[in-house]
Design an enzyme around this catalytic site. Structure first.
Site, PDB file in Angstrom:
ATOM      1  N   HIS A   1      -3.150   6.873   2.694  1.00 43.66           N
ATOM      2  CA  HIS A   1      -3.547   5.497   2.354  1.00 43.66           C
ATOM      3  C   HIS A   1      -5.016   5.317   2.692  1.00 43.66           C
ATOM      4  O   HIS A   1      -5.114   5.626   3.963  1.00 43.66           O
ATOM      5  CB  HIS A   1      -2.807   4.578   2.629  1.00 43.66           C
ATOM      6  CG  HIS A   1      -3.037   3.041   2.554  1.00 43.66           C
ATOM      7  ND1 HIS A   1      -3.855   2.510   1.222  1.00 43.66           N
ATOM      8  CD2 HIS A   1      -3.160   2.036   3.274  1.00 43.66           C
ATOM      9  CE1 HIS A   1      -4.346   1.439   1.251  1.00 43.66           C
ATOM     10  NE2 HIS A   1      -3.998   0.792   2.805  1.00 43.66           N
TER      11      HIS A   1
ATOM     12  N   ASN B   1     -10.320   0.007   0.242  1.00 40.52           N
ATOM     13  CA  ASN B   1      -8.833   0.046   0.314  1.00 40.52           C
ATOM     14  C   ASN B   1      -8.255  -0.732  -0.982  1.00 40.52           C
ATOM     15  O   ASN B   1      -8.548  -1.720  -1.159  1.00 40.52           O
ATOM     16  CB  ASN B   1      -8.404  -0.996   1.603  1.00 40.52           C
ATOM     17  CG  ASN B   1      -6.923  -1.229   1.551  1.00 40.52           C
ATOM     18  OD1 ASN B   1      -6.060  -0.682   0.694  1.00 40.52           O
ATOM     19  ND2 ASN B   1      -6.246  -1.609   2.725  1.00 40.52           N
TER      20      ASN B   1
ATOM     21  N   CYS C   1       0.804  -1.273  -0.162  1.00 37.00           N
ATOM     22  CA  CYS C   1       0.141  -0.156  -0.050  1.00 37.00           C
ATOM     23  C   CYS C   1       0.800   1.225   0.223  1.00 37.00           C
ATOM     24  O   CYS C   1       0.330   2.248  -0.387  1.00 37.00           O
ATOM     25  CB  CYS C   1      -1.114   0.053   1.288  1.00 37.00           C
ATOM     26  SG  CYS C   1      -1.947  -1.423   1.462  1.00 37.00           S
TER      27      CYS C   1
END
Length: 331
Positions: free
Chosen positions: A258, A288, A112
């Protein structure tokens, strides 16, 4: 000051939209349970798209918005953990699709944190190679490929998507910090295929996995450990990047974190002493999307006119590895 200029951005979001009530039909969960704990209301899942194709579409939009000649791109860095192939790299496939024949191309895996790592790498290429005009950074993820949709603790979190940025050199503000803590690698992982060959003598299907438990190719996450790391990593990375140039964190106009969990973002904001009003958040619609989450959020904010030229941005992420990183730039 040697910095970078983000000349153009683009993104791709699959048309298939899966809301929380849809997930309640396949696992025991509810919209209220998911949204209050994560901030997620919906996510988009690939429905026939490939990882490389999503990335290529985002790249084409970024190149168009940058107004550059694709043949002037000298390096393509693709940040992904969900490649369609072991080889070739997604970057090479995208190079062919967009016709960037003069570009070197490779993939980067920092989970990520991938987009942040790739932007940091792009700056270093531009700083050390005077003949290099532009770097194309692409982040494209198909997390539905490695999500276990029988695991209600994790399948509610993830979505698919892509975003890209064309980066050139400038004398604008730039500072960065990237780091990792491999001691937490076993807290978030997905294994590759098992090893089978006709000469194997081992009596077990598993290779030596060290701290990693037995698992399939699906994502396995220790939520508590990842949460503890993330709430420290986001403010730590942002502060360390700012400290490198003596920048007051309060001077940053927008933080683009993020998009993993709204509670993580809120805790990071509190730890930094920064109002949530300065945070770009789109987790409600996308969930996500790993390395793609930061650039998707950035592109949407740019397209909406929220982010304007001259704004100071902090792109900050954390991910499996465990990795973390922050880039502070002037847009």
């Amino acid at each position: 000051m040697f910095g970078i200029d983000i000349l153009g951005t683009g993104s791709y979001t699959p048309a298939m939209r899966v809301v929380n009530d849809d997930l309640s039909k396949v696992v025991e969960t509810s919209d209220e349970w998911i949204s209050t704990r994560t901030g997620i209301k919906a996510r988009h899942l690939a429905d026939g798209e490939s990882t490389w194709k999503m990335g290529a579409e985002a790249a084409k939009e970024a190149i168009k918005n940058a107004g550059i000649d694709v043949l002037d791109i000298g390096v393509i860095i693709d940040a992904t953990i969900t490649s369609d192939f072991y080889t070739p790299s997604v970057a090479c496939v995208i190079q062919n699709e967009i016709g960037a024949w003069n570009a070197a191309a490779y993939d980067l895996n920092a989970a990520c944190s991938g987009f942040v790592y790739a932007v940091d790498a792009a700056k270093r290429y531009l700083q050390t190679d005077p003949d290099l005009k532009y770097v194309l950074v692409v982040s494209n993820e198909m997390l539905s490929r490695i999500t276990d949709f029988t695991d209600r603790s994790s399948c509610i979190l993830f979505g698919d998507g892509a975003a890209a940025a064309v980066i050139g050199r400038s004398e604008k503000l730039f500072t960065s910090y990237i780091g990792a803590d491999g001691r937490g690698a076993h807290s978030l992982y997905a294994k590759s295929h098992k090893v089978f060959h006709p000469f194997r003598t081992s009596q077990t299907d598993e290779i030596d996995s060290g701290d990693f438990a037995a698992g399939t190719v699906f994502l396995i996450q220790d939520g508590k450990e990842v949460y503890k790391f993330a709430t420290k990593a986001l403010p730590t990375a942002a502060q360390k990047a700012a400290d490198k140039i003596g920048l007051d964190i309060g001077e940053i106009d927008w933080f683009i974190p993020h998009q993993a969990n709204i509670r993580i973002i809120e805790t990071a904001a509190k730890n930094l002493g920064v109002s949530m009003d300065k945070f770009i958040v789109n987790i409600e619609e996308h969930g996500n999307t790993s390395s793609a989450s930061i650039p998707i959020a950035m592109h949407e904010a740019v397209a909406a006119g929220k982010i304007k030229r001259g704004d100071k941005l902090c792109l900050v992420g954390f991910g499996a590895g465990l990795t973390m990183g922050a880039v502070i730039i002037e847009y």
